[in-house]
Design a protein around this motif. Structure first.
Motif, PDB file in Angstrom:
ATOM      1  N   ASN A  26       0.823  -1.209   0.000  1.00 24.65           N
ATOM      2  CA  ASN A  26       0.000   0.000   0.000  1.00 24.65           C
ATOM      3  C   ASN A  26       0.861   1.264   0.000  1.00 24.65           C
ATOM      4  OD1 ASN A  26      -2.644   1.418   0.411  1.00 24.65           O
ATOM      5  ND2 ASN A  26      -1.628   2.027   2.292  1.00 24.65           N
ATOM      6  N   ASN A  31      -2.125   3.790  -6.001  1.00 29.66           N
ATOM      7  CA  ASN A  31      -3.472   3.987  -5.458  1.00 29.66           C
ATOM      8  C   ASN A  31      -3.520   3.746  -3.956  1.00 29.66           C
ATOM      9  OD1 ASN A  31      -4.700   4.666  -7.909  1.00 29.66           O
ATOM     10  ND2 ASN A  31      -4.832   2.511  -8.483  1.00 29.66           N
ATOM     11  N   ILE A  33      -3.508   4.255   0.082  1.00 26.95           N
ATOM     12  CA  ILE A  33      -4.224   5.218   0.925  1.00 26.95           C
ATOM     13  C   ILE A  33      -3.563   5.261   2.296  1.00 26.95           C
ATOM     14  CG2 ILE A  33      -6.454   4.952  -0.220  1.00 26.95           C
ATOM     15  CD1 ILE A  33      -7.259   3.033   2.056  1.00 26.95           C
ATOM     16  N   ASN A  34      -3.888   6.291   3.052  1.00 25.62           N
ATOM     17  CA  ASN A  34      -3.468   6.324   4.455  1.00 25.62           C
ATOM     18  C   ASN A  34      -4.567   5.637   5.260  1.00 25.62           C
ATOM     19  OD1 ASN A  34      -2.840   6.818   7.065  1.00 25.62           O
ATOM     20  ND2 ASN A  34      -3.031   9.042   6.955  1.00 25.62           N
ATOM     21  N   ARG A  37      -6.158   7.462   8.416  1.00 21.60           N
ATOM     22  CA  ARG A  37      -6.703   8.815   8.367  1.00 21.60           C
ATOM     23  C   ARG A  37      -8.106   8.828   8.963  1.00 21.60           C
ATOM     24  NH1 ARG A  37      -8.242   9.577   2.017  1.00 21.60           N
ATOM     25  NH2 ARG A  37      -9.782   7.926   1.921  1.00 21.60           N
ATOM     26  N   MET A  99      -7.067   6.928  -8.278  1.00 22.49           N
ATOM     27  CA  MET A  99      -6.536   8.177  -7.729  1.00 22.49           C
ATOM     28  C   MET A  99      -5.119   8.461  -8.207  1.00 22.49           C
ATOM     29  SD  MET A  99      -8.051  10.263  -5.666  1.00 22.49           S
ATOM     30  CE  MET A  99      -9.649  10.068  -4.936  1.00 22.49           C
ATOM     31  N   ARG A 103      -4.793  11.948 -10.068  1.00 22.90           N
ATOM     32  CA  ARG A 103      -4.412  13.014  -9.132  1.00 22.90           C
ATOM     33  C   ARG A 103      -3.354  13.911  -9.778  1.00 22.90           C
ATOM     34  NH1 ARG A 103      -3.698  10.402  -3.660  1.00 22.90           N
ATOM     35  NH2 ARG A 103      -2.179   9.247  -4.887  1.00 22.90           N
ATOM     36  N   GLU A 134     -12.708  13.709  -1.301  1.00 20.29           N
ATOM     37  CA  GLU A 134     -11.250  13.606  -1.475  1.00 20.29           C
ATOM     38  C   GLU A 134     -10.669  14.952  -1.905  1.00 20.29           C
ATOM     39  OE1 GLU A 134      -9.147  11.067  -0.902  1.00 20.29           O
ATOM     40  OE2 GLU A 134     -10.791   9.842  -0.147  1.00 20.29           O
TER      41      GLU A 134
ATOM     42  N   LEU B  51      -9.472   1.922  -2.144  1.00 19.19           N
ATOM     43  CA  LEU B  51     -10.634   2.808  -2.027  1.00 19.19           C
ATOM     44  C   LEU B  51     -11.900   2.109  -2.521  1.00 19.19           C
ATOM     45  CD1 LEU B  51      -9.506   6.378  -3.135  1.00 19.19           C
ATOM     46  CD2 LEU B  51     -10.457   5.709  -0.936  1.00 19.19           C
ATOM     47  N   TYR B  70     -10.489   1.053   6.428  1.00 24.78           N
ATOM     48  CA  TYR B  70      -9.367   1.190   5.495  1.00 24.78           C
ATOM     49  C   TYR B  70      -8.299   0.117   5.736  1.00 24.78           C
ATOM     50  CZ  TYR B  70     -11.449   5.701   4.362  1.00 24.78           C
ATOM     51  OH  TYR B  70     -12.317   6.683   3.961  1.00 24.78           O
TER      52      TYR B  70
END
Lengths: 165, 175
Positions: A26, A31, A33-34, A37, A99, A103, A134, B51, B70
Motif C-alpha cells: 500500500n 493507489n 491510501i493512508n 486517516r 486516484m 491526481r 477527497e 478505495l 481502510y
C-alpha cells in the motif's frame, strides 16, 4: 486439540505476514491510501442559495447547466470507457478508483479559488460525492455535486462530448 | 535445500470408512485447489484498489468509514492471496483453512444481512441480485449464499482432515 492449536498458530502467522505485505504494498502503490486517516468531515450544504460557500453543495440540472456555461471546472468521476462514450462538454476525467493516475493529471489544472462541479453516472451513484470529499481534503473546498449525473444530463437532451480529451 | 511434492503416509483403513469419505486425499486436494483458485482470483481483483474495496465493504452497512475499514481494505485481499498460496502448496494449510472458515462465516453473515434488507423491502428471495463486493461481480443472493456455505464446509473438512497429502515439503540436501 493439537491440530487446532497448530491451525491457530499458522493462522496468526498468515495474518501477520498479510498485514506486513499489505501495508508495504500500500505504501508503494500509486493507489495507496493512508489507512489511519480520520473519516473526511466535510460540510454538506443543502441550501442551494449559498453559492461560493466552502463545503459540498448538491445541485440540480438547471444549476449544473449554468456551471457548464460559465466555464467552471467540471470533473467526471466515472471510468474511462464511460467517459469516452460521452460526457458533459469540457469535463475532465478523474476516475475515483484510480486516484494515483488522475491526481497528478487533473489536480494541476484545477483552481482552489473557484467552484468545481463533480458528477458520476446517475443519481444513485456515490462516486461524485466520494471524489468531492477527497478533493476537499486536498484543498479544493468549493465543491458542487451534480447529483443527477450524466444520465440526467443526456436524458435532458443537453450537449454531450465524446472521446478522450 | 530443495522443495518437493510429497505424500504423507496413507491413513489406516478404518479411518477411510463412514463419514471419513470426505477426507479422501483426492477430494481434499480438489477442495484445496478450488478454494485457492476462488480466493486468489478474488484477491487479484482487490489488491491495489483499496478505495474501491473500502466502498464495497461500507455498502454492507456494518463498518463505517474510518481506520478499521481502510485497514481491512488494505489487508484482507492479502490474507485471501496468502491463504490461496497456502492451499496450493499445502504449507500451513490448516491455518489457511481456519482463516477461510472465519472469512466465509463473516461473508455469509453480511450477505444474509443484506439479503434480509431486500426481503423486508418486498423483493422475492429468488430475485435478489446484487454485487457482494467479492470480486466476481453481481449475482443472485441465493447463489452466493450457497457458494459461501459450500466454501465453509470445504474449509471445515480441510481443517479437520487427519492428514494432507500432495503438499510441498522442504528437505535439506545431504552434505
Amino acid at each position: 486439540m493439537k491440530i487446532l492449536r497448530n491451525a491457530i498458530l499458522q493462522a496468526v502467522a498468515i495474518v501477520a505476514v498479510s498485514v506486513a505485505v499489505g501495508f508495504a504494498f500500500n505504501s508503494f502503490s500509486r493507489n495507496g491510501i493512508n489507512p489511519f486517516r480520520a473519516p473526511a468531515k466535510v460540510p454538506v450544504l443543502a441550501d442551494s442559495t449559498r453559492a461560493g460557500a466552502e463545503g459540498i453543495r448538491i445541485i440540480d440540472l438547471e444549476e449544473a447547466r449554468r456551471v457548464v456555461e460559465s466555464g467552471l471546472s467540471v470533473i467526471d468521476a466515472r471510468r474511462k470507457d464511460e467517459f469516452d462514450e460521452g460526457h458533459i462538454p469540457g469535463a475532465m476525467l478523474f476516475d475515483y478508483y484510480d486516484m494515483g493516475t488522475y491526481r497528478d493529471r487533473v489536480l494541476p489544472l484545477l483552481s482552489n479559488e473557484g467552484e468545481i462541479m463533480v458528477y458520476c453516472s446517475e443519481a444513485t451513484c456515490e462516486d461524485s460525492e466520494l471524489l468531492a470529499k477527497e478533493l476537499y481534503l486536498l484543498g479544493f473546498t468549493k465543491l458542487l455535486v451534480f447529483k443527477g449525473g450524466f444520465a440526467e444530463w443526456s436524458d435532458a437532451g443537453l450537449p454531450v462530448e465524446k472521446g478522450d480529451l | 535445500m530443495k522443495m518437493t511434492w510429497s505424500q504423507s503416509p496413507r491413513q489406516p483403513e478404518g479411518n477411510r470408512n463412514g463419514i471419513h469419505w470426505i477426507f479422501n486425499p483426492y477430494l481434499l486436494l480438489a477442495f484445496r485447489l478450488l478454494l485457492a483458485a476462488v480466493f486468489i482470483y478474488a484477491a487479484a481483483q482487490k489488491i491495489g484498489k483499496p478505495l474501491a474495496f473500502a466502498d464495497e465493504i461500507h455498502n454492507y452497512g456494518v463498518v463505517d468509514y474510518g481506520p478499521p475499514l481502510y485497514v481491512m481494505a488494505v489487508v484482507l485481499p492479502w490474507i485471501e492471496l496468502l491463504c490461496g498460496f497456502a492451499l496450493v502448496t499445502g504449507v500451513v494449510v490448516r491455518g489457511a483453512a481456519l482463516i477461510l472458515i472465519g472469512l466465509n462465516a463473516m461473508f455469509l453473515a453480511v450477505i444474509a444481512k443484506k439479503t434480509a434488507g431486500y426481503l423486508s423491502d418486498g423483493t422475492p428471495f429468488t430475485q435478489i441480485f446484487f454485487d457482494c463486493g467479492c470480486g466476481f461481480g453481481a449475482t443472485y443472493a441465493w447463489k452466493k449464499l450457497l457458494e459461501d456455505a459450500a466454501y465453509l464446509l470445504m474449509s471445515l473438512a480441510l481443517l479437520a482432515a487427519p492428514r494432507h497429502r500432495f503438499v510441498v515439503s522442504i528437505k535439506r540436501r545431504s552434505l
